[in-house]
Design a protein around this motif. Structure first.
Motif, mmCIF file in Angstrom:
data_model
loop_
_atom_site.group_PDB
_atom_site.id
_atom_site.type_symbol
_atom_site.label_atom_id
_atom_site.label_comp_id
_atom_site.label_asym_id
_atom_site.label_seq_id
_atom_site.Cartn_x
_atom_site.Cartn_y
_atom_site.Cartn_z
ATOM 1 N N THR A 1 1.423 9.150 -6.098
ATOM 2 C CA THR A 1 1.882 10.503 -5.803
ATOM 3 C C THR A 1 2.840 10.997 -6.882
ATOM 4 N N ALA A 2 3.727 10.135 -7.333
ATOM 5 C CA ALA A 2 4.677 10.528 -8.389
ATOM 6 C C ALA A 2 3.945 10.848 -9.682
ATOM 7 N N ILE A 3 2.928 10.071 -10.010
ATOM 8 C CA ILE A 3 2.160 10.320 -11.232
ATOM 9 C C ILE A 3 1.405 11.638 -11.137
ATOM 10 N N ILE A 4 0.758 11.881 -10.020
ATOM 11 C CA ILE A 4 -0.010 13.117 -9.839
ATOM 12 C C ILE A 4 0.917 14.324 -9.807
ATOM 13 N N GLN A 5 2.077 14.177 -9.159
ATOM 14 C CA GLN A 5 3.019 15.292 -9.071
ATOM 15 C C GLN A 5 3.519 15.692 -10.454
ATOM 16 N N THR A 6 3.823 14.724 -11.286
ATOM 17 C CA THR A 6 4.289 15.027 -12.642
ATOM 18 C C THR A 6 3.220 15.778 -13.433
ATOM 19 N N GLY A 7 1.994 15.333 -13.348
ATOM 20 C CA GLY A 7 0.909 16.016 -14.043
ATOM 21 C C GLY A 7 0.672 17.411 -13.504
ATOM 22 N N ALA A 8 0.775 17.582 -12.204
ATOM 23 C CA ALA A 8 0.552 18.899 -11.608
ATOM 24 C C ALA A 8 1.654 19.870 -12.019
ATOM 25 N N MET B 1 0.827 -1.209 0.000
ATOM 26 C CA MET B 1 0.000 0.000 0.000
ATOM 27 C C MET B 1 0.865 1.265 0.000
ATOM 28 N N VAL B 2 1.962 1.252 0.741
ATOM 29 C CA VAL B 2 2.875 2.399 0.748
ATOM 30 C C VAL B 2 3.497 2.584 -0.631
ATOM 31 N N ALA B 3 3.925 1.488 -1.246
ATOM 32 C CA ALA B 3 4.516 1.567 -2.586
ATOM 33 C C ALA B 3 3.495 2.077 -3.599
ATOM 34 N N PHE B 4 2.267 1.616 -3.510
ATOM 35 C CA PHE B 4 1.206 2.074 -4.411
ATOM 36 C C PHE B 4 0.947 3.564 -4.211
ATOM 37 N N GLY B 5 0.916 4.002 -2.977
ATOM 38 C CA GLY B 5 0.704 5.420 -2.683
ATOM 39 C C GLY B 5 1.821 6.296 -3.221
ATOM 40 N N LEU B 6 3.065 5.833 -3.103
ATOM 41 C CA LEU B 6 4.186 6.594 -3.641
ATOM 42 C C LEU B 6 4.128 6.671 -5.166
#
Length: 57
Positions: A35-42, A27-32
């Motif tokens: 987060t990386a995908i959303i951060q790149t898009g943002a 779950m931690v790995a999935f969350g990271l």
């Protein structure tokens, strides 16, 4: 000694703990990853927004 080993092999009390540790780590790995995908898009969206504002001025 054989009896102690057989009791150890039959005991499954720690197996549930291992399952929870693996589940929590996944779950931690999935969350990271999310987060990386959303951060790149943002970041790309902010860069595009600044470019539009600069072009308008």
């Amino acid at each position: 000694m054989k009896r102690i080993f057989m009791n150890f092999m039959d005991d499954e009390s720690g197996a549930v703990s291992v399952d929870w540790v693996v589940l929590a780590a996944s779950m931690v790995a999935f969350g990271l990853a999310i987060t990386a995908i959303i951060q790149t898009g943002a970041i790309n969206g902010v860069i595009n927004m600044f470019a539009s504002v600069d072009a308008a001025l």
